[in-house]
Design a protein around this motif. Structure first.
Motif, short mmCIF file in Angstrom:
data_model
loop_
_atom_site.label_atom_id
_atom_site.label_comp_id
_atom_site.label_asym_id
_atom_site.label_seq_id
_atom_site.Cartn_x
_atom_site.Cartn_y
_atom_site.Cartn_z
N VAL A 140 40.61 6.48 -5.18
CA VAL A 140 41.62 6.64 -6.22
C VAL A 140 42.91 7.15 -5.61
CG1 VAL A 140 42.11 7.72 -8.45
CG2 VAL A 140 39.74 7.21 -7.81
N TYR A 141 44.01 6.44 -5.88
CA TYR A 141 45.32 6.79 -5.33
C TYR A 141 46.28 7.30 -6.40
CZ TYR A 141 43.83 4.33 -1.12
OH TYR A 141 43.15 3.93 0.01
N THR A 142 45.82 7.40 -7.62
CA THR A 142 46.69 7.87 -8.71
C THR A 142 45.86 8.62 -9.74
OG1 THR A 142 48.06 7.18 -10.58
CG2 THR A 142 46.46 5.59 -9.80
N ALA A 143 46.47 9.68 -10.31
CA ALA A 143 45.80 10.44 -11.37
C ALA A 143 45.62 9.61 -12.63
CB ALA A 143 46.61 11.70 -11.68
N ALA A 144 46.35 8.49 -12.74
CA ALA A 144 46.28 7.66 -13.95
C ALA A 144 44.86 7.17 -14.23
CB ALA A 144 47.23 6.47 -13.82
N PHE A 145 44.06 6.96 -13.19
CA PHE A 145 42.72 6.41 -13.41
C PHE A 145 41.64 7.47 -13.61
CE2 PHE A 145 44.03 2.15 -11.90
CZ PHE A 145 43.34 1.39 -12.83
N ILE A 146 41.95 8.73 -13.36
CA ILE A 146 40.89 9.74 -13.41
C ILE A 146 40.19 9.80 -14.77
CG2 ILE A 146 40.47 12.24 -13.32
CD1 ILE A 146 42.33 12.32 -10.90
N PRO A 147 40.91 9.79 -15.91
CA PRO A 147 40.19 9.83 -17.19
C PRO A 147 39.39 8.57 -17.49
CG PRO A 147 42.48 10.52 -17.43
CD PRO A 147 42.37 9.88 -16.09
N HIS A 148 39.55 7.54 -16.66
CA HIS A 148 38.89 6.25 -16.91
C HIS A 148 37.84 5.90 -15.85
CE1 HIS A 148 42.07 5.26 -19.89
NE2 HIS A 148 42.87 5.88 -19.04
N LEU A 149 37.57 6.82 -14.92
CA LEU A 149 36.72 6.47 -13.77
C LEU A 149 35.32 6.02 -14.19
CD1 LEU A 149 37.69 9.20 -11.14
CD2 LEU A 149 38.15 6.74 -11.06
N ARG A 165 24.15 3.44 -6.08
CA ARG A 165 24.72 4.75 -5.74
C ARG A 165 26.24 4.67 -5.75
NH1 ARG A 165 21.76 5.95 -0.10
NH2 ARG A 165 22.04 3.70 0.16
N LEU A 166 26.87 5.84 -5.83
CA LEU A 166 28.33 5.89 -5.94
C LEU A 166 28.90 7.00 -5.07
CD1 LEU A 166 31.08 5.22 -7.40
CD2 LEU A 166 30.39 6.87 -9.14
N SER A 167 30.01 6.69 -4.38
CA SER A 167 30.81 7.70 -3.69
C SER A 167 32.23 7.65 -4.24
CB SER A 167 30.83 7.44 -2.18
OG SER A 167 31.75 8.30 -1.53
N LEU A 168 32.76 8.80 -4.56
CA LEU A 168 34.11 8.89 -5.12
C LEU A 168 35.05 9.45 -4.05
CD1 LEU A 168 35.86 8.59 -7.68
CD2 LEU A 168 35.26 10.97 -8.23
N ARG A 169 36.10 8.71 -3.74
CA ARG A 169 37.07 9.13 -2.72
C ARG A 169 38.45 9.26 -3.35
NH1 ARG A 169 35.36 8.38 2.49
NH2 ARG A 169 37.02 9.90 2.84
N PHE A 170 39.19 10.27 -2.92
CA PHE A 170 40.55 10.50 -3.39
C PHE A 170 41.53 10.41 -2.24
CE2 PHE A 170 39.08 13.50 -7.06
CZ PHE A 170 38.82 12.40 -7.85
N SER A 171 42.74 9.92 -2.53
CA SER A 171 43.82 9.99 -1.55
C SER A 171 44.23 11.45 -1.36
CB SER A 171 45.03 9.19 -2.05
OG SER A 171 45.59 9.83 -3.19
N ARG A 172 45.02 11.71 -0.32
CA ARG A 172 45.48 13.08 -0.08
C ARG A 172 46.26 13.62 -1.28
NH1 ARG A 172 46.76 10.78 5.00
NH2 ARG A 172 45.45 11.54 6.71
N GLU A 173 47.08 12.74 -1.88
CA GLU A 173 47.91 13.18 -3.00
C GLU A 173 47.05 13.59 -4.20
OE1 GLU A 173 50.24 10.79 -0.24
OE2 GLU A 173 48.33 10.43 -1.27
N VAL A 174 46.03 12.80 -4.49
CA VAL A 174 45.16 13.13 -5.62
C VAL A 174 44.32 14.37 -5.29
CG1 VAL A 174 43.25 12.31 -7.05
CG2 VAL A 174 45.12 10.77 -6.47
N SER A 175 43.83 14.47 -4.07
CA SER A 175 43.03 15.64 -3.67
C SER A 175 43.83 16.93 -3.81
CB SER A 175 42.55 15.50 -2.23
OG SER A 175 41.58 14.48 -2.12
N ALA A 176 45.16 16.85 -3.60
CA ALA A 176 46.01 18.05 -3.65
C ALA A 176 46.32 18.49 -5.07
CB ALA A 176 47.31 17.79 -2.89
N MET A 177 45.98 17.68 -6.07
CA MET A 177 46.26 18.05 -7.46
C MET A 177 45.32 19.16 -7.92
SD MET A 177 46.88 14.29 -9.16
CE MET A 177 48.33 13.34 -8.73
N SER A 178 45.69 19.80 -9.01
CA SER A 178 44.87 20.90 -9.53
C SER A 178 43.51 20.37 -9.97
CB SER A 178 45.57 21.56 -10.72
OG SER A 178 45.58 20.68 -11.83
N ALA A 179 42.53 21.25 -9.97
CA ALA A 179 41.17 20.86 -10.38
C ALA A 179 41.17 20.33 -11.81
CB ALA A 179 40.23 22.06 -10.25
#
Length: 416
Positions: A140-149, A165-179
């Motif tokens: 995921v490279y944008t917060a826009a998709f998080i509520p729709h994952l 099985r599933l692995s969820l990966r975030f870009s650096r920008e998304v990882s740096a966002m608040s929990a």
């Protein structure tokens, strides 16, 4: 999809109207999926990540997508015109099926790892999804998709029932966002129903076995986009005495060279864990006679230093493969990146034996193929080893690039 996979579903249930400048509307009419902040004339200040954005031209709906108020790309568009499909689970299923149809017939049973969703070019701007055997990896490279994952994952599990099985990966920008913005999700989260699973998965590529780390590995765990280049370089290595693989990562190019009969393969990578991963992948394929016979050497060192040391030692190679990471992640880095590519080209051609082959790749979208390879040719000629180019390739077929900004991969093949 397993009910144990607890992910956000249903979006935010909020729709916001978007009105654009004339320039912004022109972009939409060209069906470009990005709306930048500076082309928006009106968007609610209360818009949240994942809200459904409906773009109007006067009273006419011209597009719809998802909002990301924390990105300069403020809206990612998923539909154009007055679409009958509302942005949500139904649309995600439709887009996932269309993406699967694009890939029909690309791979046989000897390859069970490939890209399922290539971001904007498959209708999911800001999200990619890869398949490794029975594992789905979504990055995921944008917060826009998080509520729709959860809805996106459901769509892919429905289209590809072999996924378990599933692995969820975030870009650096998304990882740096608040929990809170990330819905308490983190990069590398695994969903499998098996708490002992550590993210390692063995998959097949053209009959070769590789192990990927889908929890912590680069990109989604492996460089699937270089599959066709690995296969071509491997065929060129048939009967070659020695092959050098620079920026080798987990040894993809090296294994193909060994399988096709290269008698010795040398890996160079700064990361010692990458060198260890390559050795492990050679072990996984030990039942293949040519791989068992091939002498495999790993050098954990800076590429420039290691290549210089090999040259001073008098070593020469029938094929030198150079596949560096992106040196230009922003426009400000372009000039320095070109200097680095030039230095690499010089170091590589100096290590080639008579009639040797250079394979030179780049994944930088900031530098075009013509510009890059003109510099590679110039550098090689200045080093007294001019190149005779015989092939040039771009993105893999499962990585469609349907608009300008989605082009990034380029690979040159040349004799000296």
């Amino acid at each position: 999809m397993s009910a144990d996979f607890i992910l956000p579903r249903g979006g935010t249930s909020k729709r916001v109207a978007v009105r654009l400048s004339g320039k912004g509307l022109q972009t939409v009419r060209r069906k470009h999926p990005w709306i930048f902040e500076n082309s928006i004339e009106k968007l609610s200040a209360e818009a949240e990540p994942g809200d459904i954005a409906v773009v109007y031209d006067n009273r006419k709906i011209v597009a719809a997508g998802l909002v990301d108020p924390y990105s300069s790309i403020r809206v990612r568009l998923l539909t154009f015109g007055a679409s009958k499909e509302v942005v949500g689970p139904g649309l995600f299923r439709l887009l996932a099926k269309q993406s699967a149809e694009r890939r029909n017939g690309l791979f046989g049973p000897e390859t069970n790892a490939f890209r399922l969703i290539n971001g904007e070019s498959d209708g999911f701007p800001g999200l990619v999804a890869d398949k490794y055997a029975d594992v789905l990896v979504m990055k995921v490279y944008t917060a826009a998709f998080i509520p729709h994952l959860g809805d996106v994952a459901d769509a892919l599990f429905e289209v590809y029932p072999c996924l378990k099985r599933l692995s969820l990966r975030f870009s650096r920008e998304v990882s740096a966002m608040s929990a809170g913005l990330r819905r308490n999700l983190e990069d590398g989260m695994l969903f499998s129903g098996n708490p002992a699973w550590n993210g390692q998965v063995v998959f097949l590529e053209n009959g070769l076995k590789f192990e990927a780390d889908v929890r912590c590995g680069q990109k989604t765990g492996f460089f699937l986009d270089q599959r066709e280049n690995r296969a071509k370089a491997g065929k060129l290595a048939a009967g070659v005495h020695s092959v050098l693989n620079v920026f080798s990562y987990s040894g993809g190019f090296s294994l193909y060279a060994a399988k096709n009969g290269a008698r010795m393969v040398t890996d160079i990578d700064f990361n010692k864990h990458a060198i260890e991963a390559s050795a492990h992948n050679f072990t996984l394929n030990g039942e293949i006679a040519n791989i068992a016979k091939c002498r495999h050497r790993g050098i954990a060192d800076d590429a420039f230093h290691a290549m210089n040391e090999l040259e001073k030692a008098g070593e020469r190679f029938g094929i030198v493969i150079v596949d560096p990471p992106s040196f230009a992640k922003s426009l400000s880095e372009r000039a320095q990146a070109m200097k680095s590519y030039s230095r690499l080209a010089v170091a590589a051609v100096r290590l080639l034996s008579k009639n040797g082959i250079l394979v030179f790749a780049s994944c930088s979208s900031r530098i075009g193929a013509d510009e890059l390879f003109d510099e590679v040719h110039r550098a090689a000629a200045d080093a007294g080893r001019p190149l005779k180019e015989f092939d040039r390739r771009a993105e893999a077929p499962d990585h469609p690039a349907l608009f300008k900004e989605s082009h990034y991969l380029k690979c040159l093949y040349a004799h000296i």
